[in-house]
Write an enzyme that holds these catalytic residues in place. Structure first.
Site, PDB file in Angstrom:
ATOM      1  N   HIS A 180     -24.260  19.419  12.794  1.00 38.19           N
ATOM      2  CA  HIS A 180     -23.861  20.834  12.741  1.00 38.19           C
ATOM      3  C   HIS A 180     -24.560  21.507  11.554  1.00 38.19           C
ATOM      4  O   HIS A 180     -24.100  21.433  10.423  1.00 38.19           O
ATOM      5  CB  HIS A 180     -22.344  20.928  12.596  1.00 38.19           C
ATOM      6  CG  HIS A 180     -21.775  22.300  12.822  1.00 38.19           C
ATOM      7  ND1 HIS A 180     -22.538  23.450  12.787  1.00 38.19           N
ATOM      8  CD2 HIS A 180     -20.498  22.712  13.079  1.00 38.19           C
ATOM      9  CE1 HIS A 180     -21.752  24.506  13.015  1.00 38.19           C
ATOM     10  NE2 HIS A 180     -20.519  24.074  13.191  1.00 38.19           N
ATOM     11  N   HIS A 183     -23.782  28.237  11.330  1.00 37.98           N
ATOM     12  CA  HIS A 183     -22.558  28.994  11.036  1.00 37.98           C
ATOM     13  C   HIS A 183     -22.036  28.960   9.613  1.00 37.98           C
ATOM     14  O   HIS A 183     -20.835  29.052   9.384  1.00 37.98           O
ATOM     15  CB  HIS A 183     -21.440  28.547  11.999  1.00 37.98           C
ATOM     16  CG  HIS A 183     -21.758  28.869  13.427  1.00 37.98           C
ATOM     17  ND1 HIS A 183     -21.334  28.096  14.482  1.00 37.98           N
ATOM     18  CD2 HIS A 183     -22.505  29.847  13.967  1.00 37.98           C
ATOM     19  CE1 HIS A 183     -21.793  28.607  15.608  1.00 37.98           C
ATOM     20  NE2 HIS A 183     -22.512  29.667  15.321  1.00 37.98           N
ATOM     21  N   TYR A 185     -21.874  26.615   7.350  1.00 32.68           N
ATOM     22  CA  TYR A 185     -21.264  25.408   6.787  1.00 32.68           C
ATOM     23  C   TYR A 185     -22.273  24.683   5.885  1.00 32.68           C
ATOM     24  O   TYR A 185     -23.351  25.208   5.592  1.00 32.68           O
ATOM     25  CB  TYR A 185     -20.684  24.538   7.916  1.00 32.68           C
ATOM     26  CG  TYR A 185     -19.588  25.283   8.649  1.00 32.68           C
ATOM     27  CD1 TYR A 185     -18.427  25.653   7.963  1.00 32.68           C
ATOM     28  CD2 TYR A 185     -19.729  25.685   9.965  1.00 32.68           C
ATOM     29  CE1 TYR A 185     -17.425  26.391   8.594  1.00 32.68           C
ATOM     30  CE2 TYR A 185     -18.737  26.421  10.608  1.00 32.68           C
ATOM     31  CZ  TYR A 185     -17.584  26.769   9.921  1.00 32.68           C
ATOM     32  OH  TYR A 185     -16.604  27.499  10.524  1.00 32.68           O
TER      33      TYR A 185
HETATM   34  C1  LIG Z   1     -12.747  28.903  19.718  1.00 31.81           C
HETATM   35  C2  LIG Z   1     -14.143  28.692  19.207  1.00 31.81           C
HETATM   36  C3  LIG Z   1     -14.425  27.564  18.459  1.00 31.81           C
HETATM   37  C4  LIG Z   1     -15.734  27.304  18.043  1.00 31.81           C
HETATM   38  N1  LIG Z   1     -15.998  26.144  17.369  1.00 31.81           N
HETATM   39  C5  LIG Z   1     -17.266  25.802  17.080  1.00 31.81           C
HETATM   40  C6  LIG Z   1     -17.574  24.528  16.529  1.00 31.81           C
HETATM   41  O1  LIG Z   1     -16.696  23.688  16.302  1.00 31.81           O
HETATM   42  N2  LIG Z   1     -18.873  24.249  16.277  1.00 31.81           N
HETATM   43  C7  LIG Z   1     -19.877  25.144  16.525  1.00 31.81           C
HETATM   44  O2  LIG Z   1     -21.047  24.847  16.288  1.00 31.81           O
HETATM   45  N3  LIG Z   1     -19.608  26.349  17.068  1.00 31.81           N
HETATM   46  C8  LIG Z   1     -18.346  26.678  17.366  1.00 31.81           C
HETATM   47  N4  LIG Z   1     -18.080  27.882  17.985  1.00 31.81           N
HETATM   48  C9  LIG Z   1     -19.199  28.704  18.469  1.00 31.81           C
HETATM   49  C10 LIG Z   1     -19.492  28.358  19.927  1.00 31.81           C
HETATM   50  O3  LIG Z   1     -19.996  27.047  20.076  1.00 31.81           O
HETATM   51  C11 LIG Z   1     -20.503  29.338  20.558  1.00 31.81           C
HETATM   52  O4  LIG Z   1     -21.725  29.277  19.881  1.00 31.81           O
HETATM   53  C12 LIG Z   1     -19.956  30.760  20.536  1.00 31.81           C
HETATM   54  O5  LIG Z   1     -18.667  30.805  21.109  1.00 31.81           O
HETATM   55  C13 LIG Z   1     -20.842  31.726  21.298  1.00 31.81           C
HETATM   56  O6  LIG Z   1     -21.009  31.292  22.630  1.00 31.81           O
HETATM   57  P1  LIG Z   1     -20.183  31.981  23.837  1.00 31.81           P
HETATM   58  O7  LIG Z   1     -20.604  33.428  23.853  1.00 31.81           O
HETATM   59  O8  LIG Z   1     -20.655  31.234  25.066  1.00 31.81           O
HETATM   60  O9  LIG Z   1     -18.742  31.803  23.570  1.00 31.81           O
HETATM   61  C14 LIG Z   1     -16.768  28.207  18.361  1.00 31.81           C
HETATM   62  C15 LIG Z   1     -16.465  29.372  19.076  1.00 31.81           C
HETATM   63  C16 LIG Z   1     -15.189  29.614  19.505  1.00 31.81           C
HETATM   64  C17 LIG Z   1     -14.919  30.859  20.316  1.00 31.81           C
END
Ligand SMILES: Cc1cc2nc3c(=O)[nH]c(=O)nc-3n(C[C@H](O)[C@H](O)[C@H](O)COP(=O)(O)O)c2cc1C
Length: 369
Positions: A180, A183, A185
């Site tokens: 990872h 974002h 981190y």
């Molecule tokens: C509830 C939630 C939890 C997420 N947790 C993570 C995570 O643990 N690791 C990560 O890399 N991104 C995380 N994300 C980002 C998602 O992987 C993804 O990149 C983001 O939701 C945008 O894609 P989407 O438009 O298809 O939802 C999270 C997003 C949401 C909504």
């Protein structure tokens, strides 16, 4: 799936040694239902609901050590108990023919002393504090303890934590790991010049800022083999005050550097994603990075069915990751195949600790549809 192969998203794809039957990937999604940082039996149903034969799934972000946490009830993979708890979840995904990667994570400064051993400050590339942030429920405010800048000689230990986590993921039965690096981190805190203010070999130039990420990649590759390693990055995002003055150069440098290690995939979040969930119009795209990287490319962020079909048809990506739509539609590949309406996601239940509500209770399509 009845219409399999009818749309580009549902065509097979060979990802290294993994034969994928379609291009729709379950995004890593933190769900905060792993009490005491231990994955729970309810995750068996959650992940197996989202498994298809030959489909790729990525776990929620999973901590690599006892300093890696910054949110309640997120899972880890540094203790024996955690590894054992992952096993039945991995087995359930495999029983249905899924390919399962564990996203390994360290939050760095996105934490506070309440999550840290002995109440110590969180660690980071910097000692610059993060300002309090509104939590994703839009109401609560997350407070962060000013971090402690890692000393140069401490960095190999953190790299080693990722290596051990990758080995533990293999022990748990995962097919591979996703590092990872997105974002805001810890890894992103090293890569981005808005955060990294170091003067040693891990700070300053682009090459120096990417050194930590690449040392982790190298260590993990040496431990489990390049054909089981992916990395996720969000060069364009500024989530958690982690922006960069030249994100395209950063993304390109990483994509090119990763080629040296021959890793399986590079997973990038679209520039239109300002935060994890906020989409905006944007002139940039991931095509330069897609072209630069020699392995499998995965794109994520704000995709719907049509957008995903187009991205694959135009060869802008190999695989498309779906987050919120997959969270709310356990049978998303089938719905896309049949072009059926989707369940709406319920933001309020994304991160609640309930083992069922907002987790395993999203309905499937009726079988006779
Ligand atoms: C509830 C939630 C939890 C997420 N947790 C993570 C995570 O643990 N690791 C990560 O890399 N991104 C995380 N994300 C980002 C998602 O992987 C993804 O990149 C983001 O939701 C945008 O894609 P989407 O438009 O298809 O939802 C999270 C997003 C949401 C909504």
């Amino acid at each position: 799936m009845t219409g399999e192969g009818s749309i580009p998203l549902l065509t097979p794809y060979q990802m290294g040694k993994f034969q994928l039957s379609h291009r729709i990937v379950l995004a890593p999604l933190t769900r905060q239902r792993s009490y005491g940082n231990v994955p729970q039996p309810h995750a068996i149903l959650y992940y197996s609901q989202r498994t298809t034969k030959g489909g790729l799934l990525i776990t929620e972000a999973t901590g690599v050590s006892d300093t890696a946490q910054g949110y309640p009830h997120t899972p880890g993979i540094w203790t024996k108990e955690q590894v054992e708890a992952w096993k039945p979840i991995v087995d359930a995904v495999h029983a249905k023919g899924g390919i399962f990667f564990c996203q390994i994570w360290h939050v760095g400064r996105v934490s506070n002393s309440g999550f840290q051993p002995n109440g110590r400050p969180p660690i980071s590339s910097t000692n610059k504090a993060l300002t309090p942030q509104i939590r994703s429920n839009g109401i609560d405010v997350a407070e962060f303890t000013p971090p402690r800048r890692l000393r140069t000689e401490e960095i190999p230990q953190i790299v080693n934590d990722f290596r051990v986590a990758a080995r533990n993921a293999m022990e748990a039965g995962f097919d591979g790991v996703e590092i990872h690096g997105a974002h805001g981190y810890l890894i992103d805190q090293f890569m981005k010049d808005q955060v990294n203010d170091r003067t040693d070999q891990y700070g300053g130039s682009l090459e120096n800022r990417c050194r930590f990420a690449l040392e982790i990649v190298e260590a993990v590759v040496n431990e489990i083999g390049a054909d089981r390693v992916g990395i996720r990055m969000s060069p364009f995002a500024n989530y958690m005050e982690s922006g960069d003055s030249d994100p395209k150069a950063l993304g390109l440098y990483m994509a090119e550097s990763l080629n040296k290690y021959g890793i399986l995939y590079c997973h990038m979040v679209e520039p239109r994603m300002k935060t994890v969930g906020e989409k905006s119009e944007c002139p940039h795209n991931l095509v330069p990075m897609r072209k630069a990287f020699k392995g499998t490319f995965i794109s994520a962020g704000g995709y719907d069915r049509e957008d995903g079909i187009k991205a694959v048809a135009e060869n802008r990506t190999d695989l498309v990751c779906y987050g919120r739509l997959f969270l709310a539609n356990p049978d998303l590949p089938r719905r896309f195949d049949l072009n059926k309406p989707l369940n709406k996601y319920i933001r309020e239940t994304f991160y609640i600790p309930d083992p069922v509500i907002g987790y395993t209770d999203y309905p499937f399509l009726e079988e006779d549809n």
